[in-house]
Design a protein around this motif. Sequence first.
Motif, PDB file in Angstrom:
ATOM      1  N   THR A  99      47.285  36.622  38.045  1.00 11.74           N
ATOM      2  CA  THR A  99      47.187  36.301  39.468  1.00 11.74           C
ATOM      3  C   THR A  99      46.185  35.171  39.683  1.00 11.74           C
ATOM      4  OG1 THR A  99      47.686  38.596  40.004  1.00 11.74           O
ATOM      5  CG2 THR A  99      46.731  37.263  41.756  1.00 11.74           C
ATOM      6  N   ALA A 100      45.098  35.169  38.918  1.00 11.92           N
ATOM      7  CA  ALA A 100      44.105  34.096  39.040  1.00 11.92           C
ATOM      8  C   ALA A 100      44.745  32.744  38.734  1.00 11.92           C
ATOM      9  CB  ALA A 100      42.924  34.361  38.114  1.00 11.92           C
ATOM     10  N   GLU A 101      45.592  32.707  37.725  1.00 15.10           N
ATOM     11  CA  GLU A 101      46.272  31.454  37.393  1.00 15.10           C
ATOM     12  C   GLU A 101      47.222  31.031  38.511  1.00 15.10           C
ATOM     13  OE1 GLU A 101      45.527  29.410  34.899  1.00 15.10           O
ATOM     14  OE2 GLU A 101      43.946  30.852  34.453  1.00 15.10           O
ATOM     15  N   GLN A 102      47.902  31.983  39.126  1.00 15.98           N
ATOM     16  CA  GLN A 102      48.788  31.663  40.253  1.00 15.98           C
ATOM     17  C   GLN A 102      47.995  31.126  41.436  1.00 15.98           C
ATOM     18  OE1 GLN A 102      50.702  35.446  40.854  1.00 15.98           O
ATOM     19  NE2 GLN A 102      52.517  34.852  39.691  1.00 15.98           N
ATOM     20  N   VAL A 103      46.864  31.757  41.725  1.00 17.87           N
ATOM     21  CA  VAL A 103      46.033  31.322  42.852  1.00 17.87           C
ATOM     22  C   VAL A 103      45.515  29.909  42.594  1.00 17.87           C
ATOM     23  CG1 VAL A 103      43.864  31.756  44.084  1.00 17.87           C
ATOM     24  CG2 VAL A 103      45.428  33.639  43.614  1.00 17.87           C
ATOM     25  N   LYS A 104      45.114  29.609  41.360  1.00 13.45           N
ATOM     26  CA  LYS A 104      44.615  28.270  41.024  1.00 13.45           C
ATOM     27  C   LYS A 104      45.667  27.199  41.301  1.00 13.45           C
ATOM     28  CE  LYS A 104      41.331  29.693  37.478  1.00 13.45           C
ATOM     29  NZ  LYS A 104      41.050  29.707  36.037  1.00 13.45           N
ATOM     30  N   GLN A 105      46.934  27.523  41.101  1.00 16.21           N
ATOM     31  CA  GLN A 105      48.006  26.558  41.364  1.00 16.21           C
ATOM     32  C   GLN A 105      48.087  26.208  42.849  1.00 16.21           C
ATOM     33  OE1 GLN A 105      51.511  28.365  39.738  1.00 16.21           O
ATOM     34  NE2 GLN A 105      51.034  27.753  37.642  1.00 16.21           N
ATOM     35  N   PHE A 106      47.735  27.146  43.709  1.00 15.18           N
ATOM     36  CA  PHE A 106      47.804  26.939  45.161  1.00 15.18           C
ATOM     37  C   PHE A 106      46.435  26.639  45.779  1.00 15.18           C
ATOM     38  CE2 PHE A 106      51.511  29.671  44.296  1.00 15.18           C
ATOM     39  CZ  PHE A 106      52.504  28.897  44.878  1.00 15.18           C
ATOM     40  N   MET A 107      45.428  26.364  44.958  1.00  8.66           N
ATOM     41  CA  MET A 107      44.069  26.221  45.464  1.00  8.66           C
ATOM     42  C   MET A 107      43.918  25.139  46.539  1.00  8.66           C
ATOM     43  SD  MET A 107      41.242  27.729  45.523  1.00  8.66           S
ATOM     44  CE  MET A 107      41.294  28.806  44.125  1.00  8.66           C
ATOM     45  N   ILE A 139      41.076  35.317  55.729  1.00  8.26           N
ATOM     46  CA  ILE A 139      41.125  34.565  54.475  1.00  8.26           C
ATOM     47  C   ILE A 139      42.038  35.279  53.482  1.00  8.26           C
ATOM     48  CG2 ILE A 139      39.779  33.825  52.478  1.00  8.26           C
ATOM     49  CD1 ILE A 139      37.443  33.296  54.431  1.00  8.26           C
ATOM     50  N   LEU A 140      41.955  36.606  53.427  1.00  7.27           N
ATOM     51  CA  LEU A 140      42.842  37.381  52.557  1.00  7.27           C
ATOM     52  C   LEU A 140      44.300  37.097  52.895  1.00  7.27           C
ATOM     53  CD1 LEU A 140      43.090  39.677  50.392  1.00  7.27           C
ATOM     54  CD2 LEU A 140      43.186  41.252  52.309  1.00  7.27           C
ATOM     55  N   ARG A 141      44.605  37.046  54.169  1.00  9.09           N
ATOM     56  CA  ARG A 141      45.967  36.759  54.628  1.00  9.09           C
ATOM     57  C   ARG A 141      46.393  35.357  54.174  1.00  9.09           C
ATOM     58  NH1 ARG A 141      45.030  37.599  59.481  1.00  9.09           N
ATOM     59  NH2 ARG A 141      45.482  39.795  59.423  1.00  9.09           N
ATOM     60  N   LYS A 145      49.507  34.401  51.428  1.00 10.46           N
ATOM     61  CA  LYS A 145      50.731  33.717  51.884  1.00 10.46           C
ATOM     62  C   LYS A 145      51.408  32.898  50.795  1.00 10.46           C
ATOM     63  CE  LYS A 145      49.952  33.231  56.853  1.00 10.46           C
ATOM     64  NZ  LYS A 145      49.641  32.268  57.921  1.00 10.46           N
ATOM     65  N   PRO A 146      50.702  31.987  50.109  1.00  7.53           N
ATOM     66  CA  PRO A 146      51.394  31.182  49.100  1.00  7.53           C
ATOM     67  C   PRO A 146      51.960  32.009  47.945  1.00  7.53           C
ATOM     68  CG  PRO A 146      49.192  30.304  49.525  1.00  7.53           C
ATOM     69  CD  PRO A 146      49.309  31.574  50.276  1.00  7.53           C
ATOM     70  N   LEU A 147      51.392  33.194  47.721  1.00  5.36           N
ATOM     71  CA  LEU A 147      51.871  34.061  46.642  1.00  5.36           C
ATOM     72  C   LEU A 147      53.062  34.914  47.077  1.00  5.36           C
ATOM     73  CD1 LEU A 147      48.443  35.263  45.234  1.00  5.36           C
ATOM     74  CD2 LEU A 147      49.859  33.383  44.424  1.00  5.36           C
ATOM     75  N   GLY A 148      53.399  34.857  48.379  1.00  8.34           N
ATOM     76  CA  GLY A 148      54.554  35.598  48.888  1.00  8.34           C
ATOM     77  C   GLY A 148      54.245  36.993  49.390  1.00  8.34           C
ATOM     78  N   ASN A 176      50.024  43.826  46.846  1.00  4.76           N
ATOM     79  CA  ASN A 176      49.352  42.539  46.916  1.00  4.76           C
ATOM     80  C   ASN A 176      48.310  42.450  45.802  1.00  4.76           C
ATOM     81  OD1 ASN A 176      48.080  40.165  47.593  1.00  4.76           O
ATOM     82  ND2 ASN A 176      47.822  40.681  49.738  1.00  4.76           N
ATOM     83  N   PRO A 177      48.427  41.449  44.909  1.00 12.03           N
ATOM     84  CA  PRO A 177      47.450  41.331  43.826  1.00 12.03           C
ATOM     85  C   PRO A 177      46.121  40.738  44.279  1.00 12.03           C
ATOM     86  CG  PRO A 177      49.077  39.592  43.655  1.00 12.03           C
ATOM     87  CD  PRO A 177      49.516  40.485  44.783  1.00 12.03           C
ATOM     88  N   VAL A 178      46.050  40.236  45.513  1.00 14.14           N
ATOM     89  CA  VAL A 178      44.783  39.749  46.060  1.00 14.14           C
ATOM     90  C   VAL A 178      44.123  40.941  46.739  1.00 14.14           C
ATOM     91  CG1 VAL A 178      43.653  38.077  47.557  1.00 14.14           C
ATOM     92  CG2 VAL A 178      45.803  37.471  46.422  1.00 14.14           C
ATOM     93  N   ARG A 179      43.102  41.473  46.132  1.00 11.10           N
ATOM     94  CA  ARG A 179      42.509  42.728  46.602  1.00 11.10           C
ATOM     95  C   ARG A 179      41.403  42.546  47.620  1.00 11.10           C
ATOM     96  NH1 ARG A 179      42.167  45.492  40.749  1.00 11.10           N
ATOM     97  NH2 ARG A 179      44.385  45.834  40.458  1.00 11.10           N
TER      98      ARG A 179
END
Length: 189
Positions: A99-107, A139-141, A145-148, A176-179
């Motif tokens: 998930t961290a790698e996915q978030v970095k792509q949308f940073m 911010i969590l929301r 969003k970009p992760l779906g 949701n993997p963003v906790r």
Amino acid sequence: MSDKPADAAKDKPAGKKKLVLIGAIVAVLVVVGAAAAWFMLGAQGGEGEEGAPAQHKAAAPKGPPTFLPIENMVVNLADPGGDRFAQLGLTLELADAKTAEQVKQFMPTIRSAILVLVSQRTSDELLTKEGKEKLAQDILREVSKPLGYKVPKKRKPSKDEEEDEDEEEAPRPSANPVRGVLFSSFIVQ
């Protein structure tokens, strides 16, 4: 020579007895293990510790979370006169390294959304605990969003619910993997 085949014939039934005995022991161990697991899981019943439903306990993370720090941000606030700003340090609590790698792509998208969110707040809003909690939820929301994933908006409590402020919030959606969003620094000037 006739003694050796007779001895071999005697050993075959003994070997079969050993196999049957080993199989029976394994079967008993499996049944005992299954019963112990059923008892341990069944003992939690409909509610786990602290009155939380068991289904939410089962959805709890199995391993330690991954923390992803976000570079500090300085944002002008929406105060009259425009002379107030906030410096934020954020860390995201994520389910795993994937998930961290996915978030970095949308940073870049995530940072932009966070900057827009914070720039809409006033210093008075950000200086209260409720204002910080609302910002963290927003911010969590935006990170989800970009992760779906969708994070439901927190509803306003009714008059009856306002009396019990110590009541726990509803658990976050387990899919949701963003906790969470953690503030590592928060300066308003």
